[in-house]
Design an enzyme around this catalytic site. Structure first.
Site, PDB file in Angstrom:
ATOM      1  N   GLY A 283      -0.937 -16.997  -6.127  1.00  0.00           N
ATOM      2  CA  GLY A 283      -1.718 -16.809  -7.353  1.00  0.00           C
ATOM      3  C   GLY A 283      -0.884 -16.189  -8.464  1.00  0.00           C
ATOM      4  O   GLY A 283      -0.937 -16.642  -9.614  1.00  0.00           O
TER       5      GLY A 283
ATOM      6  N   GLN B 161       0.872  -1.187   0.000  1.00  0.00           N
ATOM      7  CA  GLN B 161       0.000   0.000   0.000  1.00  0.00           C
ATOM      8  C   GLN B 161       0.908   1.236   0.000  1.00  0.00           C
ATOM      9  O   GLN B 161       1.075   1.904   1.006  1.00  0.00           O
ATOM     10  CB  GLN B 161      -0.908  -0.008   1.224  1.00  0.00           C
ATOM     11  CG  GLN B 161      -1.890  -1.180   1.205  1.00  0.00           C
ATOM     12  CD  GLN B 161      -2.807  -1.183   2.400  1.00  0.00           C
ATOM     13  OE1 GLN B 161      -3.252  -0.134   2.861  1.00  0.00           O
ATOM     14  NE2 GLN B 161      -3.103  -2.357   2.921  1.00  0.00           N
TER      15      GLN B 161
ATOM     16  N   LYS C 135      -0.053  -9.040 -15.810  1.00  0.00           N
ATOM     17  CA  LYS C 135      -1.043  -9.672 -14.928  1.00  0.00           C
ATOM     18  C   LYS C 135      -2.161  -8.697 -14.601  1.00  0.00           C
ATOM     19  O   LYS C 135      -1.945  -7.484 -14.551  1.00  0.00           O
ATOM     20  CB  LYS C 135      -0.298 -10.132 -13.670  1.00  0.00           C
ATOM     21  CG  LYS C 135      -0.949  -9.877 -12.349  1.00  0.00           C
ATOM     22  CD  LYS C 135      -0.066 -10.271 -11.182  1.00  0.00           C
ATOM     23  CE  LYS C 135      -0.143  -9.217 -10.084  1.00  0.00           C
ATOM     24  NZ  LYS C 135       0.633  -9.530  -8.891  1.00  0.00           N
TER      25      LYS C 135
HETATM   26  C1  R5P Z   1       2.773  -7.625  -6.298  1.00  0.00           C
HETATM   27  O1  R5P Z   1       3.064  -6.639  -6.960  1.00  0.00           O
HETATM   28  C2  R5P Z   1       3.777  -8.424  -5.531  1.00  0.00           C
HETATM   29  O2  R5P Z   1       5.083  -8.207  -5.994  1.00  0.00           O
HETATM   30  C3  R5P Z   1       3.456  -9.909  -5.592  1.00  0.00           C
HETATM   31  O3  R5P Z   1       3.543 -10.327  -6.945  1.00  0.00           O
HETATM   32  C4  R5P Z   1       2.082 -10.222  -5.083  1.00  0.00           C
HETATM   33  O4  R5P Z   1       1.756  -9.442  -3.983  1.00  0.00           O
HETATM   34  C5  R5P Z   1       1.991 -11.675  -4.742  1.00  0.00           C
HETATM   35  O5  R5P Z   1       0.737 -11.956  -4.191  1.00  0.00           O
HETATM   36  P1  R5P Z   1       0.024 -13.342  -4.428  1.00  0.00           P
HETATM   37  O6  R5P Z   1       1.018 -14.442  -4.119  1.00  0.00           O
HETATM   38  O7  R5P Z   1      -1.118 -13.340  -3.453  1.00  0.00           O
HETATM   39  O8  R5P Z   1      -0.455 -13.391  -5.838  1.00  0.00           O
END
Ligand code: R5P
Length: 308
Positions: A222, A94, A189
């Site tokens: 994810g 954040q 993504k």
């Molecule tokens: C996002 O920008 C972070 O670098 C990570 O890619 C993300 O927070 C990973 O979260 P999750 O494993 O829940 O997809």
């Protein structure tokens, strides 16, 4: 000097203290029946250089509050300096106002740390390097890359392509690809919710390549699994992941096991879940943090620790 820790990750703090060659400082931390936290530093720290180790991982709010109260207890005992050591800096995602009426919680945490009495911050692989600018005190920002790259090199993989699982991870992926002399690819993504992401596109050629997805953190896994899916679709040979902070949930582990990812290599910046037979390799960052603490203590350069 003294090294103290809260309850977030005592094992890592013990390893750090051992690498520095001193025992952890004694501190009493209790919870009142209503959940309030009480801290008493059980050492005379007057005029001393104090380091407080606490990754602000799950349960983030408890760990942050415990850290703030420890810093407050320390500052009232007249040390010469207090360094907050956050191997993982929670709330870092954040870090900007990208929707109306949302907070910048990473800045709020920075304000709280300084207001509590922190003189210096030592941290590792912040979600965004610019978070350093949220502080008007010195920040020493370490990278886990020297440890992870050493491990990846030892695997002697051929035709390697480093993959950023989202455009935000490009800088990190570029650093890894340079260090490993590997190719580079990016996944575009889209986040549908806090627990669901969708990989939309792949930029770069990964056909026949051993791919290593690199990221600062994984939580639900994810992002990693979606990136792996699109890499498989585009003909990747074997798929690995290298992630600094494994905040991974049980469902994340299951997701990982069901994905084409052969292995996740990560660090012990946050306490380890029970991986069971999960495809996870955990490398220790205790010595790196210990060295940085000694360098801060001795007014030496910390940047030499970035060398591989
Ligand atoms: C996002 O920008 C972070 O670098 C990570 O890619 C993300 O927070 C990973 O979260 P999750 O494993 O829940 O997809």
């Amino acid at each position: 000097m003294f090294i103290f820790t809260g309850n977030a990750h005592r094992k890592l703090a013990e390893e750090i203290a051992k690498s520095v060659g001193i025992p952890l400082g004694k501190v009493e931390i209790k919870r009142f029946p209503d959940g309030e936290i009480f801290v008493q530093i059980m050492e005379n720290i007057r005029g001393r250089d104090v380091f407080i180790v606490q990754p602000t991982c799950y349960p983030s709010n408890e760990n942050i509050m415990e850290l703030l109260i420890m810093i407050d207890a320390a500052r009232r005992a007249s040390p010469s300096r207090i360094t907050a050591v956050l191997p993982y800096y929670g709330y870092a995602r954040q870090d900007r106002k990208d929707q109306p009426r949302v907070p910048i919680s990473a800045k709020l945490v920075a304000n709280l740390l300084v207001a509590a009495g922190t003189h210096r911050l030592l941290t590792m692989d912040l979600h965004a390097q610019q978070i350093q600018g949220f502080f008007d005190i010195p920040v020493d920002h370490l990278y886990a890359a020297p440890i992870l790259v050493k491990y990846l090199r030892a695997q002697q993989l051929s035709d390697v392509s480093i993959v950023a699982p989202d455009p935000g991870g490009l800088k990190m992926a570029h650093a890894y690809s340079t260090l490993l002399g590997a190719g580079l690819a990016i996944v575009a993504k889209q986040r549908k919710s806090a627990t669901e992401v969708e990989a939309l596109n792949l930029v770069g050629d990964v056909k026949g390549c051993n791919c290593v997805i690199v990221d600062d953190l994984t939580s639900t896994a994810g992002t990693l699994c979606e990136a792996a899916r699109i890499l498989e679709e585009h003909g990747a040979k074997k798929i690995y992941a290298a992630v600094t902070h494994a905040l991974i949930s049980d469902s994340g582990i299951e997701r990982l096991k069901a994905s084409p990812i052969e292995k996740l290599v990560t660090t012990n910046s946050v306490p380890r879940n029970d991986w069971h037979d999960g495809p996870v390799e955990v490398l220790s960052v205790a010595k790196l943090l210990g060295k940085a603490i000694m360098r801060i203590r001795n007014n030496q350069s910390v940047s030499s620790l970035f060398k591989i």
